[in-house]
Design a protein around this motif. Structure first.
Motif, PDB file in Angstrom:
ATOM      1  N   UNK A  78     -16.660  -2.436 -45.386  1.00 50.51           N
ATOM      2  CA  UNK A  78     -17.137  -2.863 -44.025  1.00 50.51           C
ATOM      3  C   UNK A  78     -16.537  -4.292 -43.929  1.00 50.51           C
ATOM      4  N   UNK A  79     -16.002  -4.369 -42.671  1.00 50.63           N
ATOM      5  CA  UNK A  79     -15.264  -5.723 -42.569  1.00 50.63           C
ATOM      6  C   UNK A  79     -16.024  -6.706 -41.591  1.00 50.63           C
ATOM      7  N   UNK A  81     -15.140  -9.808 -39.422  1.00 50.62           N
ATOM      8  CA  UNK A  81     -13.874 -10.395 -38.646  1.00 50.62           C
ATOM      9  C   UNK A  81     -14.141 -12.028 -38.461  1.00 50.62           C
ATOM     10  N   UNK A  85     -17.599 -10.544 -33.366  1.00 50.28           N
ATOM     11  CA  UNK A  85     -17.731  -9.169 -32.597  1.00 50.28           C
ATOM     12  C   UNK A  85     -18.955  -8.776 -32.560  1.00 50.28           C
ATOM     13  N   UNK A  86     -20.021  -9.592 -32.367  1.00 49.63           N
ATOM     14  CA  UNK A  86     -21.204  -8.949 -32.116  1.00 49.63           C
ATOM     15  C   UNK A  86     -21.253  -8.039 -30.934  1.00 49.63           C
ATOM     16  N   UNK A  87     -21.883  -6.736 -30.757  1.00 47.79           N
ATOM     17  CA  UNK A  87     -21.702  -5.876 -29.727  1.00 47.79           C
ATOM     18  C   UNK A  87     -22.456  -6.470 -28.562  1.00 47.79           C
ATOM     19  N   UNK A  98     -26.832  -1.494 -36.394  1.00 49.80           N
ATOM     20  CA  UNK A  98     -25.979  -0.519 -35.796  1.00 49.80           C
ATOM     21  C   UNK A  98     -25.487   0.564 -36.796  1.00 49.80           C
ATOM     22  N   UNK A  99     -25.087   0.111 -38.235  1.00 55.29           N
ATOM     23  CA  UNK A  99     -24.656   0.899 -38.874  1.00 55.29           C
ATOM     24  C   UNK A  99     -25.475   1.920 -39.676  1.00 55.29           C
ATOM     25  N   UNK A 101     -28.212   3.079 -37.755  1.00 53.61           N
ATOM     26  CA  UNK A 101     -28.248   4.008 -36.645  1.00 53.61           C
ATOM     27  C   UNK A 101     -27.232   4.931 -36.819  1.00 53.61           C
ATOM     28  N   UNK A 102     -26.004   4.542 -37.016  1.00 50.68           N
ATOM     29  CA  UNK A 102     -24.660   5.558 -37.015  1.00 50.68           C
ATOM     30  C   UNK A 102     -24.952   6.578 -38.295  1.00 50.68           C
ATOM     31  N   UNK A 146     -25.116  -7.739 -40.441  1.00 52.71           N
ATOM     32  CA  UNK A 146     -24.862  -6.152 -40.049  1.00 52.71           C
ATOM     33  C   UNK A 146     -23.887  -5.550 -40.903  1.00 52.71           C
ATOM     34  N   UNK A 147     -22.948  -6.584 -41.603  1.00 50.64           N
ATOM     35  CA  UNK A 147     -22.030  -5.653 -42.680  1.00 50.64           C
ATOM     36  C   UNK A 147     -22.855  -5.535 -43.726  1.00 50.64           C
ATOM     37  N   UNK A 150     -25.684  -2.165 -44.348  1.00 53.66           N
ATOM     38  CA  UNK A 150     -25.288  -0.810 -44.688  1.00 53.66           C
ATOM     39  C   UNK A 150     -24.907  -0.740 -46.393  1.00 53.66           C
TER      40      UNK A 150
END
Lengths: 359, 299
Positions: A78-79, A81, A85-87, A98-99, A101-102, A146-147, A150
């Motif tokens: 997981x990167x 950046x 880059x938050x949606x 997010x991760x 949920x995916x 977020x990274x 997961x």
């Protein structure tokens, strides 16, 4: 956690060889920094580890297994950046979750882990905010959460602190370091800031022109730089040419004794180096060994210390002395180069980045 | 003291002037719009309500609305109009997103492809309609090609797409014109967003489908929403394409209204106006509902 190995890794973009035959083994739970100026291939290397770009040749291995054929979304690398880059269409909780949920984790479990992770990055109670309502430091912490949520095999950080102001950068470094330790996660990060690399990483890999120059624990870059360029990147441009025989190097300004630890290349032409903070001014007539005469060119008082630029033989040296040392410009002074701090470096000041050369 | 009052007066006058400045500057343009546009609507509204002094009608009445709304042919036309507009809007949005996703990639000839994609934009709708006629009538190019290839036995076997009740040729014309319009807006959004959010989503474990529905679609949704509103409003009220390519009966509402309007019998005029007003109100209500729904869906 996961051990990562990079084996003969190369990447070519058209005629440009961005990364050249890179070999590095990263232990499980270790934090390694790829350090280098912009364009040195460090981000390219990181992107090859994630799988966002494919290597031209060589291999990336997680726990001994090649992952080159595995698409990014199934690699678990997981990167984070440089831009957070938050949606923008999601709030903080949705971003962090997010991760999960995916991956199809159920909602209750997701909510629990998101809350837990937001507490870990010290941002509780912000779940319903949108990304644009947060400060820069908060945004980057949400990105980190977020990274981490997961539980990645490898955490990759691409200059995550570059957009933050100085104070924030320091607190974020400490936060990243403590979380990485706590979770025991294997982490690789990219930075152009040598101070950041030294503070955060267990080991640093310094890259120039797509080639790893030196790998080691942070202090080796200060005490034992392999080449003149490496030394310069760590703000040491104190060099003195000489001819070595055994433990003694004869220079135009006298013989300098070196530590016998450096039995490397035998005799011949060498370059000596001493870090600015290890050069000591001594009084004339002192019985100190390894002293060299110098002519003071400029003196800058820095509060906690004094920055002296002096000429030793034909070379210009930077010397960082006690604040009380206050010579006049043009004054002749004597510097001691303590034996244990004299280091022989390889001269690569003429090596050109031969980007076009085929491997 | 006197001086202070003077100054306050001056400041007040100044602020009044700056407050009036913008409305005054806009007045000429607004005036023309209100006069021409609003005037037309007022006259039309008056006529639809039975106020038409030129033919001796002076009393306001809802009679014409009543007769229009209770006419089963009106409802049939309304449904046809809605169906064509909704189909054209949905299909053009979906196709446009598909095209935009392809055109954002860099591939050999991608610039040429983007150029070709934009060609329909400056072509007038009437010309587009003529082109579609040549292409899909039973004596058109496609039918002849299908016949030559032996797919159909006689050109007449080719399915009727023009002057048909499904309105296929009408929808095709709208698609040909509107897909590039939506596509360019979506493409612009995609290009300004770049690949970064998708890359981030990938490293977080999102596969292609998940990336499209969770990351890309929400980002381009506002663009799709605003363009599809424009397209729906346009296709719902369009007159010339259904007139050229549609069946004689049932016709879309704009066609019906225009026929009544053009009728030498001026007594039909109030009914034509009533249809036009109803059309405008229905379109407005549908657009408001759609906006609400879309905003809710985006959240």
């Amino acid at each position: 956690m996961t051990a990562v190995a990079l084996s003969h890794l190369s990447k070519r973009f058209g005629n440009h060889l961005a990364v050249r035959d890179l070999n590095l083994e990263i232990e499980s739970g270790e934090m390694v920094a790829f350090l280098g100026p912009s364009g040195c291939g460090k981000t390219t290397t990181l992107r090859m580890i994630t799988g966002l770009i494919q290597p031209t040749s060589g291999d990336v291995l997680f726990d001994g297994e090649s992952v080159v054929g595995i698409p990014t979304e199934r690699r678990g690398a997981v990167m984070v950046f440089q831009k957070h880059l938050l949606f923008p269409t999601m709030n903080v909780a949705q971003n962090v979750g997010f991760g999960l949920k995916m991956a199809g984790v159920d909602k209750a479990e997701t909510a629990r882990r998101v809350t837990e992770m937001l507490e870990l990055v010290e941002l509780p109670d912000l779940e319903s905010r949108k990304a644009h309502e947060l400060s820069g430091g908060q945004q980057q912490r949400v990105a980190l959460a977020r990274a981490l949520v997961v539980r990645p095999q490898v955490l990759l950080l691409d200059e995550p602190l570059a957009n933050l102001d100085a104070n924030l950068r320091i607190t974020m470094r400490q936060l990243i370091r403590s979380i990485q330790h706590e979770m025991g996660i294997t982490a690789i990060f990219v930075t152009h800031d040598q101070e950041e690399a030294v503070m955060l990483a267990d080991r640093v890999a310094l890259m120039f022109d797509g080639v790893v120059q030196q790998v080691g624990e942070p202090d080796t870059f200060y005490r034992r730089p392999s080449t003149t360029r490496v030394a310069q990147f760590f703000r040491n441009s104190n060099f003195l040419h000489g001819v070595r025989s055994g433990n003694v190097v004869s220079t135009p300004v006298g013989d300098i004794e070196v530590d016998p630890v450096q039995v490397a290349d035998g005799s011949g032409d060498v370059i000596l180096s001493v870090r600015p903070e290890e050069v000591k001014p001594v009084l004339a007539g002192s019985d100190a060994a390894n002293t060299v005469p110098a002519t003071v060119e400029s003196v800058i008082y820095m509060g906690t210390h004094t920055q002296v630029v002096a000429k030793i033989g034909n070379s210009v040296w930077n010397v960082q002395t006690a604040a009380a040392f206050n010579p006049r410009e043009g004054e002749e002074v004597l510097f001691e180069l303590p034996k244990e701090h004299v280091w022989i470096v390889k001269d690569d000041s003429n090596s050109q980045p031969d980007a076009v050369k085929a491997s | 003291m006197a001086r202070t009052t003077e100054l306050t007066d001056l400041a007040e006058r100044e602020s009044l002037r700056s407050r009036l400045k913008i409305p005054l500057m806009l007045a000429p343009a607004v005036g023309i719009v209100v006069l021409l546009f609003g005037g037309g609507i007022l006259v039309g509204l008056g006529q639809s309500l039975g106020y038409f002094p030129a033919i001796g009608l002076n009393e306001f009445t809802f009679e014409y609305y009543g007769s229009v709304l209770t006419d089963s042919n009106f409802l049939r036309s309304l449904w046809l109009t809605f169906r064509i507009a909704a189909t054209a809007t949905v299909l053009s949005s979906v196709l446009a997103v598909g095209f935009a996703l392809v055109l954002r990639q860099k591939f050999a000839g991608s610039r040429l492809a983007t150029f070709l994609f934009q060609i329909p934009l400056p072509v007038p709708h009437l010309v587009a309609a003529s082109g579609i006629i040549l292409l899909v009538t039973q004596s058109g190019l496609t039918a002849r090609l299908a016949y030559a290839l032996g797919i159909i036995d006689v050109p007449g076997d080719f399915p009727a797409m023009v002057f048909d009740e499904a309105g296929i040729a009408i929808i095709l014309t709208f698609l040909w014109k509107e897909v590039p319009f939506v596509g360019l807006v979506v493409l612009a959004v995609l290009q300004s967003v770049g690949p970064q959010y998708e890359e981030q989503a990938r490293t977080l474990g999102a596969n292609g489908r998940q990336r499209f529905f969770n990351v890309l679609l929400p980002l381009i949704m506002p663009g799709i929403m605003s363009t599809s509103i424009i397209i729906f409003a346009f296709t719902f009220a369009n007159y010339e394409i259904p007139l050229l390519l549609g069946t004689r009966f049932p016709s879309t509402l704009p066609v019906v209204a225009y026929r009544l309007y053009q009728d030498p019998d001026l007594a039909l005029r109030p009914e034509a106006m009533a249809i036009s007003i109803v059309l405008a109100i229905v379109a407005l209500l549908l657009l408001i509902a759609y906006r609400r729904l879309a905003r809710y869906a985006v959240r």
